[in-house]
Motif scaffolding. Sequence first.
Motif, PDB file in Angstrom:
ATOM      1  N   SER A  47      23.862 -17.495  21.831  1.00  0.00           N
ATOM      2  CA  SER A  47      25.041 -17.133  21.051  1.00  0.00           C
ATOM      3  C   SER A  47      24.712 -16.131  19.948  1.00  0.00           C
TER       4      SER A  47
ATOM      5  N   GLU B 217      23.860 -27.963  33.259  1.00  0.00           N
ATOM      6  CA  GLU B 217      25.317 -27.818  33.336  1.00  0.00           C
ATOM      7  C   GLU B 217      26.021 -28.898  32.521  1.00  0.00           C
ATOM      8  N   LYS B 218      25.519 -30.116  32.576  1.00  0.00           N
ATOM      9  CA  LYS B 218      26.120 -31.210  31.813  1.00  0.00           C
ATOM     10  C   LYS B 218      26.065 -30.929  30.321  1.00  0.00           C
TER      11      LYS B 218
ATOM     12  N   GLN C 261      28.351 -27.454  29.551  1.00  0.00           N
ATOM     13  CA  GLN C 261      29.767 -27.431  29.912  1.00  0.00           C
ATOM     14  C   GLN C 261      30.646 -27.387  28.665  1.00  0.00           C
ATOM     15  N   ASP C 262      31.522 -26.380  28.606  1.00  0.00           N
ATOM     16  CA  ASP C 262      32.467 -26.194  27.500  1.00  0.00           C
ATOM     17  C   ASP C 262      31.773 -25.855  26.175  1.00  0.00           C
ATOM     18  N   VAL C 263      30.483 -25.461  26.233  1.00  0.00           N
ATOM     19  CA  VAL C 263      29.754 -25.060  25.025  1.00  0.00           C
ATOM     20  C   VAL C 263      29.620 -23.546  24.960  1.00  0.00           C
TER      21      VAL C 263
ATOM     22  N   PRO D  98      29.454 -19.889  27.875  1.00  0.00           N
ATOM     23  CA  PRO D  98      29.493 -19.469  29.275  1.00  0.00           C
ATOM     24  C   PRO D  98      28.073 -19.369  29.833  1.00  0.00           C
TER      25      PRO D  98
END
Length: 323
Positions: A26, A46-47, A50-52, A54
């Motif tokens: 980031s 992925e776990k 996820q939603d953190v 892209p």
Amino acid sequence: MSEKILALTMGDPAGIGIEISAKAWSKRRETSLSVFCLIGDRRIIEKSLQDVIPFEVIGDLSNAPSVFENALPVYDAGPASTEAEATLQAIKTAVRFCLSGEADAVVTNPIQKKRLYDAGFQHPGHTEYLAELTHSSGKAVMMLACDSLKVVPATIHIPIADVPSALTPDLLEHVIRTTEADLKTRFGLKKPSVVVAGLNPHAGEGGSIGNEEQTVIIPVIHKLRNEGLNITGPNSADTLFHAAARAGYDAAICMYHDQALIPIKTIDFDNGVNVTLGLPIIRTSPDHGTAEDIAGRGIANPASLIAALKLAGEMASHTRISG
């Protein structure tokens, strides 16, 4: 010159490695990081991501540069049945990429050694495992680095009482030679300046406070200086680390763990980087542990990992790793 690609291992799944990797990505633009790809069991990654941020799973490391601007590249090292297996698979995969020339450096997130030991891991830590994976001849050497200081402890994780007997001429000579060689090939210094600390207070004060300087350290320094190495010492450790002293050398060889780590952690606690010298690949790591007590809370500081990624990219700019 082609863009450098860093192979970043996910570290222990229960630690903060994946979290700080996401935070480092980031901050990729403001910190001017080289392209890096996070390597590990894709199910675990992925776990966590996820939603953190892209991310994109890639099948070839060469695709990382085209992905990196808009998503964190992830390479699946394969499914693992245990956290220990996932940790080691990521390391092995990253090293393989580096040895093949597909990656320019390995950056390792922290591992939980007890978990690995319980699973049968036979190595004291990352460094020794990397030496085995790279079929390295000779003993790898640990450097701690920040912008204003590089320190190398000759002895590391042993009791203070064992340091004098462990500090042999052969060991000290190997550590100094390895450090000087990598300062040239990995850090781009044509004639690096190395300073050596004494073991005893006031560097032994002519033998009145211990004799290791006379029997071990001074003979090694004289031998290497006669070969043309730019090396000085032994110096009293309490005079080596203030700003004016640090300006006079490129790296300091210290005799034991805390003699090296106390000054660098005092000077720049958040941005220290662990660098492994003496390997056929470049390896850096953040200078902290897995921090499982704060994992998953979103508060882990990525500064040391960002510093490790930046340094790996800089070192890679001096040497292209090839198989």
